[in-house]
Design a protein around this motif. Structure first.
Motif, PDB file in Angstrom:
ATOM      1  N   ILE A   2     -31.806 -39.980 131.533  1.00  0.00           N
ATOM      2  CA  ILE A   2     -30.485 -39.720 130.796  1.00  0.00           C
ATOM      3  C   ILE A   2     -30.367 -38.590 129.743  1.00  0.00           C
ATOM      4  O   ILE A   2     -31.622 -38.699 128.996  1.00  0.00           O
ATOM      5  N   LEU A  37     -30.283 -45.477 122.632  1.00  0.00           N
ATOM      6  CA  LEU A  37     -29.449 -45.970 123.667  1.00  0.00           C
ATOM      7  C   LEU A  37     -29.448 -47.439 123.944  1.00  0.00           C
ATOM      8  O   LEU A  37     -30.346 -48.033 123.860  1.00  0.00           O
ATOM      9  N   PHE A  97     -36.684 -43.308 131.472  1.00  0.00           N
ATOM     10  CA  PHE A  97     -37.005 -44.797 131.466  1.00  0.00           C
ATOM     11  C   PHE A  97     -37.422 -45.301 132.682  1.00  0.00           C
ATOM     12  O   PHE A  97     -37.169 -44.774 133.863  1.00  0.00           O
ATOM     13  N   ILE A 126     -24.769 -47.991 132.477  1.00  0.00           N
ATOM     14  CA  ILE A 126     -25.776 -48.779 132.490  1.00  0.00           C
ATOM     15  C   ILE A 126     -25.546 -50.270 132.867  1.00  0.00           C
ATOM     16  O   ILE A 126     -26.294 -50.917 133.952  1.00  0.00           O
ATOM     17  N   ARG A 164     -37.799 -48.855 134.906  1.00  0.00           N
ATOM     18  CA  ARG A 164     -37.373 -49.960 134.894  1.00  0.00           C
ATOM     19  C   ARG A 164     -38.356 -51.169 135.623  1.00  0.00           C
ATOM     20  O   ARG A 164     -39.217 -50.709 136.473  1.00  0.00           O
ATOM     21  N   ILE A 177     -22.456 -44.362 128.407  1.00  0.00           N
ATOM     22  CA  ILE A 177     -23.746 -44.639 128.743  1.00  0.00           C
ATOM     23  C   ILE A 177     -23.908 -46.099 128.798  1.00  0.00           C
ATOM     24  O   ILE A 177     -24.357 -46.399 129.928  1.00  0.00           O
ATOM     25  N   THR A 180     -30.147 -49.686 125.976  1.00  0.00           N
ATOM     26  CA  THR A 180     -30.728 -49.975 127.417  1.00  0.00           C
ATOM     27  C   THR A 180     -31.403 -51.498 127.307  1.00  0.00           C
ATOM     28  O   THR A 180     -31.395 -51.885 126.407  1.00  0.00           O
ATOM     29  N   TRP A 193     -36.018 -52.028 130.490  1.00  0.00           N
ATOM     30  CA  TRP A 193     -36.026 -50.500 130.715  1.00  0.00           C
ATOM     31  C   TRP A 193     -37.042 -50.035 129.493  1.00  0.00           C
ATOM     32  O   TRP A 193     -36.858 -50.143 128.434  1.00  0.00           O
ATOM     33  N   ILE A 203     -35.140 -43.776 135.589  1.00  0.00           N
ATOM     34  CA  ILE A 203     -33.831 -43.271 135.208  1.00  0.00           C
ATOM     35  C   ILE A 203     -33.615 -42.559 134.114  1.00  0.00           C
ATOM     36  O   ILE A 203     -34.307 -42.526 132.909  1.00  0.00           O
ATOM     37  N   LEU A 209     -39.021 -46.952 127.917  1.00  0.00           N
ATOM     38  CA  LEU A 209     -38.906 -45.451 127.619  1.00  0.00           C
ATOM     39  C   LEU A 209     -40.190 -44.816 128.148  1.00  0.00           C
ATOM     40  O   LEU A 209     -41.344 -45.191 127.391  1.00  0.00           O
ATOM     41  N   GLU A 250     -26.984 -52.023 136.565  1.00  0.00           N
ATOM     42  CA  GLU A 250     -27.427 -53.372 136.415  1.00  0.00           C
ATOM     43  C   GLU A 250     -26.742 -54.343 137.455  1.00  0.00           C
ATOM     44  O   GLU A 250     -27.152 -55.230 137.908  1.00  0.00           O
TER      45      GLU A 250
END
Length: 200
Positions: free
Chosen positions: A165, A174, A196, A148, A198, A144, A176, A180, A163, A182, A152
């Motif tokens: 996941i 995670l 997520f 990520i 962004r 993961i 992130t 990002w 996104i 949630l 990016e």
């Protein structure tokens, strides 16, 4: 249905078609597409898939989508059926990739591109921005963070990309980025799945 596989290719002992992935809604609603009996193929239930695409309902129309670790291609097929503008699928296993290719031809999806390749190697090159990205990597392989970072660093995401996941439940939080946010999360059995948003 998504496939959790090793990053290194290995010979598969069984090439039988033993299942199907069903498109739940949209242009190809109700279509069942064959899936090979490939080692590591793990079903994503219709209930989970329906939840995820309800979350994404307002973001799919004319979206540019990227399906990493595509497996059966089920998430990508569903996105196309529900109005996505284009789809790029990455799948390392050659048998699974060939089945995706056949299924794309069956439904006449001319706005999808399949790459039979390693996702990390693909993401390591400069990319084009995508609006929706599906990340469902092999469980317990610590992929993961790398995924990520590459998304990016190499321009694979639009400023307000969504996104998705999917991971093993015990993985916990995670890695992130701070931008990002949630949007939604749920757990089904031993699987956790999160969406997520962004905000660049």
């Amino acid at each position: 249905m998504t496939r959790h596989k090793q990053q290194s290719g290995r010979n598969q002992q069984n090439n039988r078609q033993t299942g199907f992935v069903r498109i739940i809604s949209g242009r190809w609603r109700g279509r069942k597409l064959p899936v090979h009996d490939v080692e590591g193929l793990r079903p994503t239930t219709d209930r989970v898939k329906e939840t995820v695409f309800n979350w994404l309902a307002q973001d799919l129309y004319q979206a540019k989508c990227l399906d990493l670790f595509a497996g059966s291609g089920g998430l990508g097929f569903e996105a196309l059926s529900r109005g996505a503008d284009s789809l790029t699928l990455l799948e390392l296993d050659s048998k699974a990739a060939n089945q995706i290719k056949q299924n794309l031809a069956t439904i006449g999806a001319d706005n999808a591109t399949l790459h039979n390749t390693d996702a990390l190697k693909f993401l390591a090159q400069p990319g084009t921005p995508h609006d929706v990205v599906f990340i469902d990597p092999p469980f317990r392989k610590d992929l993961i963070a790398s995924v990520i970072e590459l998304l990016e660093a190499n321009g694979w995401l639009t400023p307000q990309a969504m996104i998705y996941i999917e991971t093993e439940k015990e993985l916990g939080d995670l890695p992130t980025p701070a931008h990002w946010h949630l949007h939604r999360e749920k757990t089904a059995g031993q699987v956790s799945y999160r969406l997520f948003e962004r905000e660049e």
